[in-house]
Design an enzyme around this catalytic site. Structure first.
Site, PDB file in Angstrom:
ATOM      1  N   VAL A   1       0.819  -1.209   0.000  1.00 18.56           N
ATOM      2  CA  VAL A   1       0.000   0.000   0.000  1.00 18.56           C
ATOM      3  C   VAL A   1       0.859   1.267   0.000  1.00 18.56           C
ATOM      4  O   VAL A   1       0.348   2.373   0.149  1.00 18.56           O
ATOM      5  CB  VAL A   1      -0.991   0.025   1.190  1.00 18.56           C
ATOM      6  CG1 VAL A   1      -1.963  -1.148   1.086  1.00 18.56           C
ATOM      7  CG2 VAL A   1      -0.265   0.007   2.532  1.00 18.56           C
ATOM      8  N   GLY A   2       2.171   1.092  -0.122  1.00 18.22           N
ATOM      9  CA  GLY A   2       3.030   2.267  -0.290  1.00 18.22           C
ATOM     10  C   GLY A   2       3.648   2.811   0.984  1.00 18.22           C
ATOM     11  O   GLY A   2       3.966   4.000   1.068  1.00 18.22           O
ATOM     12  N   GLY A   3       3.862   1.937   1.959  1.00 21.71           N
ATOM     13  CA  GLY A   3       4.501   2.380   3.201  1.00 21.71           C
ATOM     14  C   GLY A   3       5.847   3.050   2.944  1.00 21.71           C
ATOM     15  O   GLY A   3       6.159   4.101   3.515  1.00 21.71           O
TER      16      GLY A   3
ATOM     17  N   ASP B   1       4.372  -4.646  -7.434  1.00 23.35           N
ATOM     18  CA  ASP B   1       3.716  -5.607  -6.533  1.00 23.35           C
ATOM     19  C   ASP B   1       2.731  -6.458  -7.335  1.00 23.35           C
ATOM     20  O   ASP B   1       2.079  -5.964  -8.251  1.00 23.35           O
ATOM     21  CB  ASP B   1       2.979  -4.873  -5.402  1.00 23.35           C
ATOM     22  CG  ASP B   1       2.771  -5.765  -4.177  1.00 23.35           C
ATOM     23  OD1 ASP B   1       3.311  -5.431  -3.103  1.00 23.35           O
ATOM     24  OD2 ASP B   1       2.086  -6.798  -4.295  1.00 23.35           O
TER      25      ASP B   1
ATOM     26  N   ILE C   1       8.090  -9.886  -9.596  1.00 23.85           N
ATOM     27  CA  ILE C   1       9.425  -9.310  -9.732  1.00 23.85           C
ATOM     28  C   ILE C   1      10.350 -10.211 -10.554  1.00 23.85           C
ATOM     29  O   ILE C   1      11.067  -9.739 -11.440  1.00 23.85           O
ATOM     30  CB  ILE C   1      10.018  -9.020  -8.336  1.00 23.85           C
ATOM     31  CG1 ILE C   1       9.274  -7.825  -7.729  1.00 23.85           C
ATOM     32  CG2 ILE C   1      11.520  -8.770  -8.405  1.00 23.85           C
ATOM     33  CD1 ILE C   1       9.557  -7.544  -6.283  1.00 23.85           C
ATOM     34  N   GLU C   2      10.287 -11.519 -10.287  1.00 24.25           N
ATOM     35  CA  GLU C   2      11.196 -12.423 -11.013  1.00 24.25           C
ATOM     36  C   GLU C   2      10.800 -12.569 -12.481  1.00 24.25           C
ATOM     37  O   GLU C   2      11.502 -13.218 -13.260  1.00 24.25           O
ATOM     38  CB  GLU C   2      11.342 -13.779 -10.307  1.00 24.25           C
ATOM     39  CG  GLU C   2      10.068 -14.559 -10.080  1.00 24.25           C
ATOM     40  CD  GLU C   2       9.331 -14.194  -8.789  1.00 24.25           C
ATOM     41  OE1 GLU C   2       9.196 -12.980  -8.489  1.00 24.25           O
ATOM     42  OE2 GLU C   2       8.843 -15.111  -8.109  1.00 24.25           O
TER      43      GLU C   2
ATOM     44  N   SER D   1      10.579  -4.179   0.701  1.00 26.25           N
ATOM     45  CA  SER D   1      10.108  -4.984   1.833  1.00 26.25           C
ATOM     46  C   SER D   1       9.782  -6.389   1.343  1.00 26.25           C
ATOM     47  O   SER D   1       8.624  -6.702   1.114  1.00 26.25           O
ATOM     48  CB  SER D   1       8.808  -4.428   2.405  1.00 26.25           C
ATOM     49  OG  SER D   1       8.820  -3.042   2.533  1.00 26.25           O
TER      50      SER D   1
ATOM     51  N   CYS E   1       7.964 -11.434   4.453  1.00 27.55           N
ATOM     52  CA  CYS E   1       8.611 -11.743   5.733  1.00 27.55           C
ATOM     53  C   CYS E   1       8.221 -13.113   6.270  1.00 27.55           C
ATOM     54  O   CYS E   1       8.834 -13.614   7.203  1.00 27.55           O
ATOM     55  CB  CYS E   1       8.268 -10.672   6.760  1.00 27.55           C
ATOM     56  SG  CYS E   1       6.494 -10.465   6.995  1.00 27.55           S
TER      57      CYS E   1
HETATM   58  N1  SAH Z   1       5.983  -2.331   2.326  1.00 28.88           N
HETATM   59  C1  SAH Z   1       4.705  -2.758   1.804  1.00 28.88           C
HETATM   60  C2  SAH Z   1       4.318  -4.182   2.106  1.00 28.88           C
HETATM   61  C3  SAH Z   1       5.295  -5.252   1.801  1.00 28.88           C
HETATM   62  S1  SAH Z   1       4.638  -6.859   2.083  1.00 28.88           S
HETATM   63  C4  SAH Z   1       3.632  -1.817   2.343  1.00 28.88           C
HETATM   64  O1  SAH Z   1       3.947  -0.792   2.914  1.00 28.88           O
HETATM   65  O2  SAH Z   1       2.444  -2.120   2.188  1.00 28.88           O
HETATM   66  C5  SAH Z   1       5.268  -7.726   0.730  1.00 28.88           C
HETATM   67  C6  SAH Z   1       4.571  -7.417  -0.586  1.00 28.88           C
HETATM   68  O3  SAH Z   1       5.290  -8.080  -1.607  1.00 28.88           O
HETATM   69  C7  SAH Z   1       3.142  -7.895  -0.688  1.00 28.88           C
HETATM   70  O4  SAH Z   1       2.310  -6.810  -1.022  1.00 28.88           O
HETATM   71  C8  SAH Z   1       3.163  -8.930  -1.818  1.00 28.88           C
HETATM   72  O5  SAH Z   1       2.019  -8.864  -2.639  1.00 28.88           O
HETATM   73  C9  SAH Z   1       4.400  -8.531  -2.593  1.00 28.88           C
HETATM   74  N2  SAH Z   1       5.082  -9.627  -3.293  1.00 28.88           N
HETATM   75  C10 SAH Z   1       5.464 -10.803  -2.742  1.00 28.88           C
HETATM   76  N3  SAH Z   1       6.134 -11.542  -3.649  1.00 28.88           N
HETATM   77  C11 SAH Z   1       6.181 -10.807  -4.795  1.00 28.88           C
HETATM   78  C12 SAH Z   1       6.762 -11.032  -6.080  1.00 28.88           C
HETATM   79  N4  SAH Z   1       7.387 -12.169  -6.346  1.00 28.88           N
HETATM   80  N5  SAH Z   1       6.631 -10.068  -7.016  1.00 28.88           N
HETATM   81  C13 SAH Z   1       5.981  -8.911  -6.734  1.00 28.88           C
HETATM   82  N6  SAH Z   1       5.436  -8.654  -5.534  1.00 28.88           N
HETATM   83  C14 SAH Z   1       5.528  -9.582  -4.570  1.00 28.88           C
END
Ligand code: SAH
Length: 368
Positions: A14-16, A35, A58-59, A77, A80
Site C-alpha cells: 500500500v506504499g509504506g 507488486d 518481480i522475477e 520490503s 517476511c
Molecule cells: N511495504 C509494503 C508491504 C510489503 S509486504 C507496504 O507498505 O504495504 C510484501 C509485498 O510483496 C506484498 O504486497 C506482496 O504482494 C508482494 N510480493 C510478494 N512476492 C512478490 C513477487 N514475487 N513479485 C511482486 N510482488 C511480490
C-alpha cells in the site's frame, strides 16, 4: 546528494515506503512501484495516482526492464513469512523469497548500480541465509551497509527529532532490545507452559502472565515520553459494532489476548491476520476505562462459561479499526482505502506494511 533521486519501490504493497520517503523530506521521485497483489495496487493507486505501478511478479521482470527504469535508490520490503517466529522459518527454501534471490542475482549486472538500497524485514531475518546472501552481494558490489534491529517505541521516543539521530545511536540501542520487544510478545499459552521456573518473576499472576511480563508492560506504560494509545484512536467512532470480538473468540482466547487500555503506551505488533485470527496478531482495546484487568481475571479459571463471559463483557473489548492501526503505523491522515476494500483486506494490507516514522528516519540517515 544527487538531484532528485529516482526510486524503485519493490514489494510496494500500500506504499509504506513511499510515505516514509515523503516524510523523510528527501526530494526523490518514485519511478515505479512493483507488486503482484492487485488489491494492494488499488490502494496504492488510490493514494498515489501519479505513480507508475507495475502489477508484476518481480522475477518476471527482465534485466532490460530494470535498466530502463534508471533508478538511483531501491526501497524494498520482501515477504517476511519465511522468517517470522510464527511462520515455518523455511528461509531461502520458502518459494516466497525467490524473487528476492532473483534481485540479488540481478543487482551486479545492472548497467548502473543504485546508490542507495534500503531493505525492511522482520526480526528473524538477521539470522537467515537470505540475509547472508544479501550481505555477500552488497560486499561484492562494494556497498557499505548498516543493519538495525529496531522497536518503534524506542526509536520514536529517544529520537523524536530527526536531526538528533546518529547512526551510532541506533545501532547501540538496537543491541539492547529484548527478543520480546518488537513484533510479537511471546505471551502464548505454549511459551508459558515451557517456561515456568521457580524464580519469583516467573510466577503466573493472572491471564497466564508472569510478574516479569506485567512488570515489563508497566514500565513501558509509565514511560511518559511515549504517546498514549488514546492519541491514535478514531474520535467519535460512528459504529463500533464491526470491531467487537465474537463471544466464541473471547472465551477461547481470553487468556492470551494482549489487552491495552487508552492510557497505555504500548501494544504488540499488528500483523496481517488481525481481525481474523486472535493469537499473536495484535493488541485489542479495552474501552471500559474504569474496569481493571486484574478484577476481571482474578480467579477466572474457577468460573463457569457464562460467568466468564459476564466478566469479559465488562471490559468492552474491541479490535482497533484499520484507521487506528494505520495511525499506530504512522500513516498520514490523508492515507485512505477505496471504499470497496473489505475490512479483512484492510487489516491484511496494513499488517504487511511498516512503521512510516521509523523508516523515514532510516531513509534520511542513509542518504545523509
Ligand atoms: N511495504 C509494503 C508491504 C510489503 S509486504 C507496504 O507498505 O504495504 C510484501 C509485498 O510483496 C506484498 O504486497 C506482496 O504482494 C508482494 N510480493 C510478494 N512476492 C512478490 C513477487 N514475487 N513479485 C511482486 N510482488 C511480490
Amino acid at each position: 546528494m544527487m538531484e532528485r533521486p529516482r526510486v524503485l519501490e519493490l514489494y510496494s504493497g500500500v506504499g509504506g515506503m513511499h510515505y516514509a520517503l515523503t516524510e523523510s523530506c528527501i526530494a526523490a521521485e518514485v519511478v515505479a512501484a512493483v507488486d503482484i497483489n492487485t488489491v494492494a495496487n488499488e490502494v496504492y493507486k488510490h493514494n498515489f495516482p501519479n505513480t507508475c505501478i507495475y502489477p508484476k511478479i518481480i522475477e518476471g521482470m527482465t534485466l532490460d526492464e530494470f535498466n530502463k527504469l534508471d533508478f538511483d535508490m531501491i526501497l524494498m520490503s520482501p515477504p517476511c513469512q519465511p522468517f517470522t517466529r510464527l511462520g515455518t522459518q523455511k528461509d531461502v527454501l520458502d518459494s516466497r523469497i525467490k524473487s528476492f534471490l532473483y534481485i540479488l542475482d540481478l543487482l551486479p549486472s545492472l548497467t548502473k548500480l543504485p546508490k542507495y538500497i534500503l531493505l525492511e524485514n522482520v526480526k528473524g531475518f538477521e539470522t537467515s541465509v537470505a540475509r547472508n546472501k544479501l550481505l555477500q552481494t552488497l560486499e561484492n558490489c562494494r556497498y557499505s551497509y548498516q543493519e538495525f534491529l529496531l522497536s518503534p517505541t524506542l526509536v520514536l521516543e529517544q529520537f523524536p527529532d530527526l536531526d538528533s539521530m546518529e547512526a551510532s545511536d541506533i545501532s547501540s540501542f538496537s543491541q539492547t532490545l529484548s527478543a520480546d520487544d518488537n513484533n510479537m510478545e511471546g505471551i502464548t499459552a505454549d511459551c508459558c507452559a515451557n517456561e515456568i521456573k521457580n524464580g519469583r518473576d516467573e510466577t503466573v499472576l493472572y491471564k497466564l502472565e508472569k510478574i516479569r511480563h506485567v512488570k515489563q508492560k508497566q514500565s513501558q506504560d509509565n514511560n511518559s515520553s511515549t504517546q498514549m494509545i488514546q492519541d491514535f484512536l478514531e474520535e467519535g467512532l460512528q459504529d463500533p459494532s464491526p470491531y467487537f470480538i465474537s463471544t466464541k473468540s473471547l472465551l477461547r482466547y481470553a487468556l492470551i489476548l494482549d489487552i491495552v487500555g487508552q492510557t497505555c503506551r504500548r501494544s504488540v505488533c499488528f500483523t496481517k491476520g488481525y481481525g481474523s485470527y486472535v493469537e499473536g496478531t495484535g493488541s485489542v482495546l479495552k474501552t471500559a476505562s474504569d474496569v481493571e484487568l486484574a478484577s476481571v481475571f482474578q480467579s477466572f479459571e474457577t468460573l463457569s462459561e457464562d460467568e466468564k463471559l459476564t466478566q469479559l463483557a465488562k471490559l468492552k473489548l474491541r479490535y482497533f479499526t484499520p484507521r487506528e492501526v494505520a495511525n499506530l503505523h504512522g500513516f498520514p491522515p490523508e492515507f485512505s482505502f477505496p471504499e470497496k476494500i473489505s475490512l479483512k483486506q484492510r487489516y491484511r494490507l496494513l499488517g504487511n506494511s511498516l512503521n512510516i516514522h521509523v523508516v523515514a528516519k532510516l531513509i534520511k540517515l542513509m542518504v545523509e
